[in-house]
Design a protein around this motif. Structure first.
Motif, mmCIF file in Angstrom:
data_model
loop_
_atom_site.group_PDB
_atom_site.id
_atom_site.type_symbol
_atom_site.label_atom_id
_atom_site.label_comp_id
_atom_site.label_asym_id
_atom_site.label_seq_id
_atom_site.Cartn_x
_atom_site.Cartn_y
_atom_site.Cartn_z
ATOM 1 N N MET A 179 0.836 -1.211 0.000
ATOM 2 C CA MET A 179 0.000 0.000 0.000
ATOM 3 C C MET A 179 0.867 1.256 0.000
ATOM 4 O O MET A 179 0.590 2.213 -0.707
ATOM 5 C CB MET A 179 -0.928 0.004 1.216
ATOM 6 N N VAL A 180 1.933 1.265 0.809
ATOM 7 C CA VAL A 180 2.822 2.419 0.869
ATOM 8 C C VAL A 180 3.507 2.628 -0.474
ATOM 9 O O VAL A 180 3.597 3.748 -0.972
ATOM 10 C CB VAL A 180 3.854 2.261 2.007
ATOM 11 N N SER A 181 3.971 1.560 -1.092
ATOM 12 C CA SER A 181 4.648 1.710 -2.389
ATOM 13 C C SER A 181 3.679 2.155 -3.474
ATOM 14 O O SER A 181 4.034 2.951 -4.337
ATOM 15 C CB SER A 181 5.350 0.414 -2.787
ATOM 16 N N LEU A 182 2.440 1.688 -3.444
ATOM 17 C CA LEU A 182 1.460 2.119 -4.442
ATOM 18 C C LEU A 182 1.040 3.556 -4.228
ATOM 19 O O LEU A 182 0.838 4.311 -5.180
ATOM 20 C CB LEU A 182 0.233 1.205 -4.419
ATOM 21 N N SER A 183 0.925 3.999 -2.980
ATOM 22 C CA SER A 183 0.536 5.390 -2.732
ATOM 23 C C SER A 183 1.644 6.331 -3.170
ATOM 24 O O SER A 183 1.383 7.414 -3.662
ATOM 25 C CB SER A 183 0.182 5.596 -1.266
ATOM 26 N N GLY A 184 2.902 5.950 -3.002
ATOM 27 C CA GLY A 184 3.997 6.773 -3.492
ATOM 28 C C GLY A 184 4.004 6.845 -5.007
ATOM 29 O O GLY A 184 4.243 7.885 -5.590
ATOM 30 N N PHE A 185 3.701 5.747 -5.660
ATOM 31 C CA PHE A 185 3.685 5.694 -7.116
ATOM 32 C C PHE A 185 2.654 6.655 -7.699
ATOM 33 O O PHE A 185 2.906 7.329 -8.667
ATOM 34 C CB PHE A 185 3.390 4.259 -7.568
ATOM 35 N N ALA A 186 1.493 6.733 -7.076
ATOM 36 C CA ALA A 186 0.409 7.547 -7.611
ATOM 37 C C ALA A 186 0.677 9.038 -7.473
ATOM 38 O O ALA A 186 0.016 9.835 -8.121
ATOM 39 C CB ALA A 186 -0.892 7.186 -6.905
ATOM 40 N N GLN A 187 1.626 9.434 -6.669
ATOM 41 C CA GLN A 187 1.829 10.851 -6.402
ATOM 42 C C GLN A 187 2.673 11.565 -7.453
ATOM 43 O O GLN A 187 2.681 12.789 -7.498
ATOM 44 C CB GLN A 187 2.450 11.039 -5.021
ATOM 45 N N PHE A 188 3.392 10.873 -8.297
ATOM 46 C CA PHE A 188 4.271 11.507 -9.271
ATOM 47 C C PHE A 188 3.670 11.514 -10.673
ATOM 48 O O PHE A 188 4.374 11.451 -11.668
ATOM 49 C CB PHE A 188 5.635 10.818 -9.292
ATOM 50 N N GLU A 189 2.337 11.584 -10.772
ATOM 51 C CA GLU A 189 1.642 11.543 -12.058
ATOM 52 C C GLU A 189 1.425 12.938 -12.625
ATOM 53 O O GLU A 189 1.332 13.921 -11.900
ATOM 54 C CB GLU A 189 0.281 10.867 -11.885
ATOM 55 N N GLN B 254 10.204 5.968 -9.450
ATOM 56 C CA GLN B 254 9.018 6.013 -8.584
ATOM 57 C C GLN B 254 9.294 5.627 -7.139
ATOM 58 O O GLN B 254 8.389 5.260 -6.412
ATOM 59 C CB GLN B 254 7.910 5.104 -9.142
ATOM 60 N N ASN B 255 10.529 5.708 -6.698
ATOM 61 C CA ASN B 255 10.822 5.300 -5.323
ATOM 62 C C ASN B 255 10.983 6.473 -4.366
ATOM 63 O O ASN B 255 11.253 6.267 -3.195
ATOM 64 C CB ASN B 255 12.067 4.414 -5.283
ATOM 65 N N GLY B 256 10.846 7.709 -4.844
ATOM 66 C CA GLY B 256 10.982 8.879 -3.991
ATOM 67 C C GLY B 256 12.305 9.595 -4.144
ATOM 68 O O GLY B 256 12.435 10.751 -3.750
ATOM 69 N N LEU B 257 13.316 8.947 -4.704
ATOM 70 C CA LEU B 257 14.599 9.595 -4.952
ATOM 71 C C LEU B 257 14.432 10.592 -6.088
ATOM 72 O O LEU B 257 13.844 10.281 -7.113
ATOM 73 C CB LEU B 257 15.650 8.544 -5.324
ATOM 74 N N PHE B 258 14.937 11.827 -5.897
ATOM 75 C CA PHE B 258 14.792 12.822 -6.950
ATOM 76 C C PHE B 258 16.083 13.604 -7.147
ATOM 77 O O PHE B 258 16.925 13.695 -6.256
ATOM 78 C CB PHE B 258 13.635 13.789 -6.655
ATOM 79 N N ILE B 259 16.215 14.146 -8.357
ATOM 80 C CA ILE B 259 17.281 15.085 -8.683
ATOM 81 C C ILE B 259 16.612 16.320 -9.263
ATOM 82 O O ILE B 259 15.540 16.240 -9.854
ATOM 83 C CB ILE B 259 18.316 14.496 -9.677
ATOM 84 N N GLY B 260 17.229 17.455 -9.065
ATOM 85 C CA GLY B 260 16.642 18.683 -9.566
ATOM 86 C C GLY B 260 17.697 19.647 -10.078
ATOM 87 O O GLY B 260 18.854 19.624 -9.645
#
Length: 160
Positions: free
Chosen positions: A13-23, A93-99
């Motif tokens: 559930m936690v991994s799916l909720s994180g996935f849906a947030q970067f759409e 989709q794991n939360g790691l980001f670069i900017g």
């Protein structure tokens, strides 16, 4: 056995909720503290900042954002206000980001345009709230040795 099954379901559930947030089409807001005396450059002995950031995912995993910040520098120098814009990419989709971005920094004694690069992680505390530690580097175009530097930023993000 039952506990293991429940833990696996919670992890899913936690991994799916994180996935849906970067759409595409999702909005983002962030408030953070920066530096907290961890920044380094030759002109700053003490430094503390407050930042706000807002963004929009224009496609999956890619966000365009704008930010505003206030930096309280040591007593010997003027405080600074920062306005900036940039893009952020979420890796796998794991939360790691670069900017990447550019900030315009205004202080009583100088004005500077500063390209910036960040790397961080979005730890999901709930379906929409994150804790986001981030390491960044600001490159001064005015004086590299005096105003460029690394820093640490920790904030809370909201994905809507």
């Amino acid at each position: 056995m039952k506990k293991k099954l429940i833990m696996m379901l919670v992890a899913l559930m936690v991994s799916l909720s994180g996935f849906a947030q970067f759409e595409s089409g999702k909005f983002y807001a962030n408030a953070s503290l920066s530096n907290i005396n961890l920044s380094y450059n030759s002109t700053q002995k003490w430094h503390f900042g407050v930042n706000a950031k807002g963004g929009l995912f224009f496609t999956d995993n890619w966000m365009v954002n704008a930010n505003v910040g206030y930096d309280h520098l040591s007593a010997e120098s003027d405080d600074a206000i920062t306005l900036g814009a940039g893009v952020r990419y979420y890796i796998l989709q794991n939360g790691l980001f670069i900017g990447l971005g550019a900030d315009y920094k205004h202080s009583g004694s100088y004005d500077d345009l500063m390209p910036t690069v960040q790397i961080g992680y979005a730890f999901f505390l709930s379906r929409t709230i994150t804790l986001e530690p981030e390491v960044y580097y600001n490159q001064s175009l005015k004086s590299h040795s005096d105003y460029s530097g690394f820093g640490l930023r920790v904030g809370f993000g909201i994905y809507l």
